[in-house]
Design a protein around this motif. Structure first.
Motif, mmCIF file in Angstrom:
data_model
loop_
_atom_site.group_PDB
_atom_site.id
_atom_site.type_symbol
_atom_site.label_atom_id
_atom_site.label_comp_id
_atom_site.label_asym_id
_atom_site.label_seq_id
_atom_site.Cartn_x
_atom_site.Cartn_y
_atom_site.Cartn_z
ATOM 1 N N GLN A 8 0.825 -1.206 0.000
ATOM 2 C CA GLN A 8 0.000 0.000 0.000
ATOM 3 C C GLN A 8 0.862 1.259 0.000
ATOM 4 O O GLN A 8 0.547 2.230 -0.678
ATOM 5 N N LEU A 9 1.935 1.238 0.762
ATOM 6 C CA LEU A 9 2.871 2.367 0.778
ATOM 7 C C LEU A 9 3.472 2.574 -0.610
ATOM 8 O O LEU A 9 3.576 3.700 -1.089
ATOM 9 N N ALA A 10 3.832 1.487 -1.267
ATOM 10 C CA ALA A 10 4.469 1.573 -2.585
ATOM 11 C C ALA A 10 3.592 2.287 -3.611
ATOM 12 O O ALA A 10 4.101 2.911 -4.544
ATOM 13 N N LEU A 11 2.269 2.216 -3.447
ATOM 14 C CA LEU A 11 1.367 2.889 -4.379
ATOM 15 C C LEU A 11 1.350 4.403 -4.189
ATOM 16 O O LEU A 11 0.916 5.134 -5.076
ATOM 17 N N ARG A 12 1.809 4.871 -3.043
ATOM 18 C CA ARG A 12 1.838 6.322 -2.764
ATOM 19 C C ARG A 12 3.202 6.879 -3.161
ATOM 20 O O ARG A 12 3.917 7.484 -2.381
ATOM 21 N N ASN A 13 3.562 6.666 -4.399
ATOM 22 C CA ASN A 13 4.882 7.046 -4.903
ATOM 23 C C ASN A 13 4.869 8.289 -5.786
ATOM 24 O O ASN A 13 5.872 8.639 -6.386
ATOM 25 N N GLY A 14 3.716 8.945 -5.887
ATOM 26 C CA GLY A 14 3.608 10.132 -6.733
ATOM 27 C C GLY A 14 3.339 9.821 -8.190
ATOM 28 O O GLY A 14 3.150 10.719 -8.993
ATOM 29 N N GLN A 15 3.283 8.553 -8.527
ATOM 30 C CA GLN A 15 3.027 8.127 -9.901
ATOM 31 C C GLN A 15 1.706 7.352 -9.996
ATOM 32 O O GLN A 15 0.857 7.658 -10.811
ATOM 33 N N ASP A 16 1.568 6.326 -9.154
ATOM 34 C CA ASP A 16 0.378 5.471 -9.192
ATOM 35 C C ASP A 16 -0.834 6.125 -8.540
ATOM 36 O O ASP A 16 -1.963 5.882 -8.932
ATOM 37 N N LYS A 17 -0.607 6.907 -7.522
ATOM 38 C CA LYS A 17 -1.646 7.661 -6.809
ATOM 39 C C LYS A 17 -1.098 9.057 -6.564
ATOM 40 O O LYS A 17 0.113 9.263 -6.591
ATOM 41 N N PRO A 18 -1.968 10.036 -6.336
ATOM 42 C CA PRO A 18 -1.470 11.408 -6.161
ATOM 43 C C PRO A 18 -0.720 11.640 -4.850
ATOM 44 O O PRO A 18 0.064 12.579 -4.752
ATOM 45 N N ARG A 35 8.161 20.532 -1.834
ATOM 46 C CA ARG A 35 8.755 20.774 -3.159
ATOM 47 C C ARG A 35 9.965 19.867 -3.390
ATOM 48 O O ARG A 35 10.365 19.616 -4.526
ATOM 49 N N LEU A 36 10.538 19.344 -2.330
ATOM 50 C CA LEU A 36 11.699 18.461 -2.450
ATOM 51 C C LEU A 36 11.325 17.026 -2.836
ATOM 52 O O LEU A 36 12.194 16.224 -3.137
ATOM 53 N N TRP A 37 10.036 16.724 -2.831
ATOM 54 C CA TRP A 37 9.562 15.399 -3.219
ATOM 55 C C TRP A 37 8.702 15.456 -4.472
ATOM 56 O O TRP A 37 7.869 14.584 -4.707
ATOM 57 N N LYS A 38 8.902 16.454 -5.289
ATOM 58 C CA LYS A 38 8.116 16.613 -6.512
ATOM 59 C C LYS A 38 8.208 15.348 -7.370
ATOM 60 O O LYS A 38 9.281 14.795 -7.566
ATOM 61 N N ASN A 39 7.061 14.883 -7.825
ATOM 62 C CA ASN A 39 6.958 13.673 -8.660
ATOM 63 C C ASN A 39 7.420 12.404 -7.951
ATOM 64 O O ASN A 39 7.721 11.407 -8.592
ATOM 65 N N GLY A 40 7.534 12.466 -6.621
ATOM 66 C CA GLY A 40 7.876 11.268 -5.867
ATOM 67 C C GLY A 40 9.347 10.942 -5.798
ATOM 68 O O GLY A 40 9.729 9.849 -5.391
ATOM 69 N N LYS A 41 10.197 11.881 -6.162
ATOM 70 C CA LYS A 41 11.641 11.643 -6.126
ATOM 71 C C LYS A 41 12.311 12.740 -5.320
ATOM 72 O O LYS A 41 11.971 13.914 -5.438
ATOM 73 N N HIS A 42 13.266 12.354 -4.487
ATOM 74 C CA HIS A 42 14.047 13.292 -3.680
ATOM 75 C C HIS A 42 15.506 12.873 -3.801
ATOM 76 O O HIS A 42 15.938 11.896 -3.197
ATOM 77 N N TYR A 43 16.226 13.585 -4.649
ATOM 78 C CA TYR A 43 17.608 13.216 -4.986
ATOM 79 C C TYR A 43 17.600 11.773 -5.479
ATOM 80 O O TYR A 43 16.907 11.461 -6.432
ATOM 81 N N TRP A 46 13.284 7.427 -3.705
ATOM 82 C CA TRP A 46 11.955 7.368 -4.292
ATOM 83 C C TRP A 46 10.916 7.246 -3.199
ATOM 84 O O TRP A 46 11.129 6.568 -2.198
ATOM 85 N N ALA A 47 9.785 7.893 -3.392
ATOM 86 C CA ALA A 47 8.667 7.804 -2.451
ATOM 87 C C ALA A 47 8.031 6.426 -2.530
ATOM 88 O O ALA A 47 8.302 5.653 -3.446
ATOM 89 N N GLY A 48 7.179 6.139 -1.546
ATOM 90 C CA GLY A 48 6.517 4.842 -1.502
ATOM 91 C C GLY A 48 7.387 3.776 -0.873
ATOM 92 O O GLY A 48 7.105 2.594 -1.006
ATOM 93 N N GLN A 49 8.439 4.204 -0.169
ATOM 94 C CA GLN A 49 9.383 3.259 0.420
ATOM 95 C C GLN A 49 9.643 3.588 1.884
ATOM 96 O O GLN A 49 9.392 4.699 2.343
ATOM 97 N N ASP A 50 10.226 2.616 2.572
ATOM 98 C CA ASP A 50 10.716 2.807 3.932
ATOM 99 C C ASP A 50 12.147 3.336 3.815
ATOM 100 O O ASP A 50 13.022 2.682 3.262
ATOM 101 N N LEU A 51 12.381 4.537 4.321
ATOM 102 C CA LEU A 51 13.686 5.186 4.194
ATOM 103 C C LEU A 51 14.550 5.046 5.449
ATOM 104 O O LEU A 51 15.594 5.693 5.550
ATOM 105 N N THR A 52 14.157 4.209 6.369
ATOM 106 C CA THR A 52 14.877 4.067 7.635
ATOM 107 C C THR A 52 16.360 3.790 7.422
ATOM 108 O O THR A 52 17.207 4.456 8.017
#
Length: 76
Positions: A8-18, A35-43, A46-52
Protein backbone atom coordinates in the motif's frame (compact mmCIF):
# COMPACT_ATOMS: atom_id res chain seq x y z
CA UNK A 1 -3.60 5.46 13.49
CA UNK A 2 -4.38 3.40 10.39
CA UNK A 3 -1.96 0.68 9.31
CA UNK A 4 -0.63 0.19 5.78
CA UNK A 5 1.32 -2.65 4.19
CA UNK A 6 4.50 -2.12 2.20
CA UNK A 7 2.45 -2.76 -0.95
CA UNK A 8 0.00 0.00 0.00
CA UNK A 9 2.87 2.37 0.78
CA UNK A 10 4.47 1.57 -2.59
CA UNK A 11 1.37 2.89 -4.38
CA UNK A 12 1.84 6.32 -2.76
CA UNK A 13 4.88 7.05 -4.90
CA UNK A 14 3.61 10.13 -6.73
CA UNK A 15 3.03 8.13 -9.90
CA UNK A 16 0.38 5.47 -9.19
CA UNK A 17 -1.65 7.66 -6.81
CA UNK A 18 -1.47 11.41 -6.16
CA UNK A 19 -0.22 10.95 -2.59
CA UNK A 20 3.50 10.96 -1.93
CA UNK A 21 4.34 9.03 1.23
CA UNK A 22 7.52 7.73 2.82
CA UNK A 23 8.09 5.66 5.95
CA UNK A 24 10.69 6.08 8.67
CA UNK A 25 11.01 3.81 11.70
CA UNK A 26 7.55 2.33 11.17
CA UNK A 27 5.70 5.64 10.74
CA UNK A 28 4.36 6.77 7.36
CA UNK A 29 4.62 10.46 6.51
CA UNK A 30 2.81 12.45 3.84
CA UNK A 31 5.39 14.46 1.89
CA UNK A 32 3.01 15.36 -0.96
CA UNK A 33 3.28 19.12 -0.38
CA UNK A 34 7.08 19.18 -0.16
CA UNK A 35 8.75 20.77 -3.16
CA UNK A 36 11.70 18.46 -2.45
CA UNK A 37 9.56 15.40 -3.22
CA UNK A 38 8.12 16.61 -6.51
CA UNK A 39 6.96 13.67 -8.66
CA UNK A 40 7.88 11.27 -5.87
CA UNK A 41 11.64 11.64 -6.13
CA UNK A 42 14.05 13.29 -3.68
CA UNK A 43 17.61 13.22 -4.99
CA UNK A 44 18.34 9.48 -5.33
CA UNK A 45 15.40 8.42 -3.13
CA UNK A 46 11.95 7.37 -4.29
CA UNK A 47 8.67 7.80 -2.45
CA UNK A 48 6.52 4.84 -1.50
CA UNK A 49 9.38 3.26 0.42
CA UNK A 50 10.72 2.81 3.93
CA UNK A 51 13.69 5.19 4.19
CA UNK A 52 14.88 4.07 7.63
CA UNK A 53 18.09 2.46 6.38
CA UNK A 54 18.82 5.30 3.97
CA UNK A 55 18.73 8.17 6.47
CA UNK A 56 22.28 7.49 7.67
CA UNK A 57 23.56 8.74 4.29
CA UNK A 58 21.39 11.89 4.29
CA UNK A 59 22.77 15.36 4.99
CA UNK A 60 20.00 15.91 7.56
CA UNK A 61 18.72 14.20 10.70
CA UNK A 62 15.46 12.41 11.39
CA UNK A 63 14.10 15.75 12.64
CA UNK A 64 13.19 16.50 9.03
CA UNK A 65 10.15 14.24 9.47
CA UNK A 66 8.74 16.48 12.23
CA UNK A 67 7.37 18.91 9.64
CA UNK A 68 5.29 16.25 7.86
CA UNK A 69 1.92 14.79 8.81
CA UNK A 70 1.92 11.24 10.14
CA UNK A 71 -0.64 9.27 8.14
CA UNK A 72 -0.17 5.73 9.37
CA UNK A 73 1.89 2.86 10.66
CA UNK A 74 3.84 0.56 8.35
CA UNK A 75 3.19 -3.14 8.79
CA UNK A 76 5.34 -5.93 7.42
Amino acid sequence: MKTYSRQQLALRNGQDKPEIWVAYQGIIYDVTQSRLWKNGKHYEHWAGQDLTDELQDAPHTANVFLKFEKVGILTN
